[in-house]
Design a protein around this motif. Structure first.
Motif, mmCIF file in Angstrom:
data_model
loop_
_atom_site.group_PDB
_atom_site.id
_atom_site.type_symbol
_atom_site.label_atom_id
_atom_site.label_comp_id
_atom_site.label_asym_id
_atom_site.label_seq_id
_atom_site.Cartn_x
_atom_site.Cartn_y
_atom_site.Cartn_z
ATOM 1 N N PHE A 185 0.841 -1.203 0.000
ATOM 2 C CA PHE A 185 0.000 0.000 0.000
ATOM 3 C C PHE A 185 0.877 1.253 0.000
ATOM 4 N N CYS A 218 -1.412 -7.548 -3.773
ATOM 5 C CA CYS A 218 -2.832 -7.159 -3.650
ATOM 6 C C CYS A 218 -2.973 -5.804 -2.964
ATOM 7 N N SER A 219 -2.065 -5.496 -2.050
ATOM 8 C CA SER A 219 -2.177 -4.175 -1.400
ATOM 9 C C SER A 219 -1.670 -3.071 -2.315
ATOM 10 N N GLU A 222 -4.730 -2.289 -4.221
ATOM 11 C CA GLU A 222 -5.638 -1.411 -3.437
ATOM 12 C C GLU A 222 -5.146 0.029 -3.433
ATOM 13 N N LYS A 225 -5.964 1.598 -6.720
ATOM 14 C CA LYS A 225 -7.399 1.945 -6.800
ATOM 15 C C LYS A 225 -7.667 3.221 -6.011
ATOM 16 N N PHE A 248 -9.542 -6.696 -5.251
ATOM 17 C CA PHE A 248 -8.668 -5.651 -4.685
ATOM 18 C C PHE A 248 -8.552 -4.446 -5.618
ATOM 19 N N GLY A 249 -9.245 -4.494 -6.782
ATOM 20 C CA GLY A 249 -9.258 -3.288 -7.620
ATOM 21 C C GLY A 249 -8.651 -3.433 -8.994
ATOM 22 N N ASP A 356 -10.147 2.128 2.307
ATOM 23 C CA ASP A 356 -9.159 2.150 1.202
ATOM 24 C C ASP A 356 -8.225 0.944 1.292
ATOM 25 N N LEU A 357 -8.014 0.466 2.526
ATOM 26 C CA LEU A 357 -7.154 -0.712 2.730
ATOM 27 C C LEU A 357 -8.013 -1.734 3.464
ATOM 28 N N SER A 358 -8.407 -2.800 2.728
ATOM 29 C CA SER A 358 -9.387 -3.712 3.346
ATOM 30 C C SER A 358 -8.668 -4.874 4.028
#
Ligand code: AHE
Ligand code: ZN
Ligand code: ZN
Length: 391
Positions: A185, A218-219, A222, A225, A248-249, A356-358
């Motif tokens: 992220f 995956c982050s 995110e 996105k 994840f977008g 925003d960060l799931s």
């Protein structure tokens, strides 16, 4: 037991590629500037497996010392050593393998998170005074790892290697913020932190390509996105990852093993860019140097930025024709998402609170800490982002 040694269970790595040994060890009391933490939750990261494989430069098979791995974790402070003022017994803390002392050359530089206060002793598996706080019941020293050693019921870390968080924050999700998801992220850049501090923030309407769809990849998706990227291409050799990439977008999924005759991943990605000049932001989240080379070559002529996040085996090198750089591509790397773990953790927690960060989506497996060896199998199952351990 304040000031006294604690006997507790730990998972000790005695040799490369051997299962961890679950055994009773002694954890000494914290010394000056140190805290002793009761670990509450931790997660298995590929880097733990990387070090256990003997491929780690700093922990080579040729000189493998008994060590307690684990660096993605949250715990509660059981006791503090002398001169610890901004952390107290009972605080919930996320462990930071990239410390933040707040005073060194790197901590006072707004552009980087690479604090050096404890980094050199950390790489040797000892505390700043050069000794370990762990020993097994035969009295042999057991070494520390990445300044955390979370795969023990109790651990001792530097006060610079832990950040206090709100006691209400979900413990499993807090553990994840200790490595993988913060790394990806942050690498995308988020509201002025992470890669943004180096001028590498993903921009609105841009194109992004992410190689490797583990927790880190995956982050990054995110982050892309959240940054408003228009085309977010997820790349992995396992088709089963397409579904979660979209979750994840990702807007597109490409499997490099399923390209048309005469096509390769670089030409494929370049052909997917709007103008045919390449992808604005590319990321390696695999640790495979050939993928890193491809990620650079697929980035955009003139303005592309390619970021190495994945950890490569000892001795592996990247290489491309210099011409790719001459015509304007930037090749860079990032550690822990360039996040300053103490002063910027709040932003990550706010990113989680805002959606925003799931974080919950990354917890794909749960196990009791003592069942940790099975978790290494989870990593290879292809449907695992994070196995979280309960202590
Ligand atoms: N000891 C390893 C270092 C590999 C590496 O690059 N580690 C990453 C963290 S991986 C977390 O899952 C990193 O951020 N390094 C920065 C630092 O200070 O080490 C090797 O290969 O030598
Ligand atoms: Zn990690
Ligand atoms: Zn520092």
């Amino acid at each position: 037991s304040v000031g006294q040694p604690i006997e507790c269970n730990a998972a000790v790595a005695y040799a490369p590629n051997k299962p961890l040994t679950i055994e009773k060890i002694i954890v000494e009391a914290p010394k000056v500037d140190e805290i002793r933490v009761k670990v509450l939750k931790s997660a298995l990261c590929h880097t733990d497996a990387f070090t256990l494989s003997g491929e780690d430069n700093e922990w080579p098979a040729s000189d493998f010392k008994p060590v307690i791995l684990g660096h993605e974790a949250v715990g509660v402070i059981e006791s503090v050593g002398p001169e610890v003022t901004d952390l107290s017994i009972g605080d919930h803390v996320i462990m930071l393998y990239t410390a933040e002392c707040g005073e060194c050359k790197f901590c006072i530089d707004n552009r980087t998170n690479l604090c050096i206060k404890v980094r050199s002793t950390q790489g040797k598996g000892v505390m700043p005074d050069g000794t370990t706080r762990f020993k097994n019941l035969k009295g042999e020293p057991i070494y520390h790892f990445m300044g955390c050693s979370a795969f023990s019921e109790y651990t001792v870390v530097s006060k610079h290697s832990a950040v206090k968080i709100n006691k209400e924050f979900n413990l499993e999700q807090a553990a994840l913020l200790g490595c993988g998801v913060a790394t990806g992220f942050g690498a995308a850049g988020y509201k002025g932190i992470g890669a943004a501090k180096k001028g590498n923030q993903i921009t609105k309407g841009s194109s992004v390509a992410v190689f490797g769809l583990g927790a880190v990849g995956c982050s990054v998706l995110e982050g892309a996105k959240a940054a408003g990227a228009k085309k977010i291409i997820a790349i992995d050799t396992n088709d089963n990852k397409e579904a979660w990439a979209k979750e994840f977008g990702a807007t597109d999924f490409v499997n490099p093993l399923k390209l048309k005759e005469g096509e390769n991943i670089v030409s494929k990605l370049v052909s997917m860019s709007d103008d045919g000049f390449g992808i604005d932001f590319t990321y390696d989240c695999t640790g495979n140097v050939n993928v890193m080379n491809d990620a650079l070559m697929a980035s955009a002529r003139g303005t592309g930025i390619s970021t190495v996040i994945g950890v490569a085996p000892a001795g592996a090198q990247i290489s491309v024709r210099p011409f790719y750089l001459i015509v304007g591509r930037t090749w860079t790397g990032i550690a822990y998402g360039n996040i300053k773990g103490k002063s910027e953790m709040t932003e990550l927690i706010q990113a989680s609170d805002s959606g925003d960060l799931s974080l919950d989506k990354y917890v794909t497996h749960r196990r009791e800490f003592t069942d940790i060896n099975t978790a290494f199998e989870d990593l290879h199952s292809g449907d695992c982002l994070r196995t979280v351990f309960n202590y």
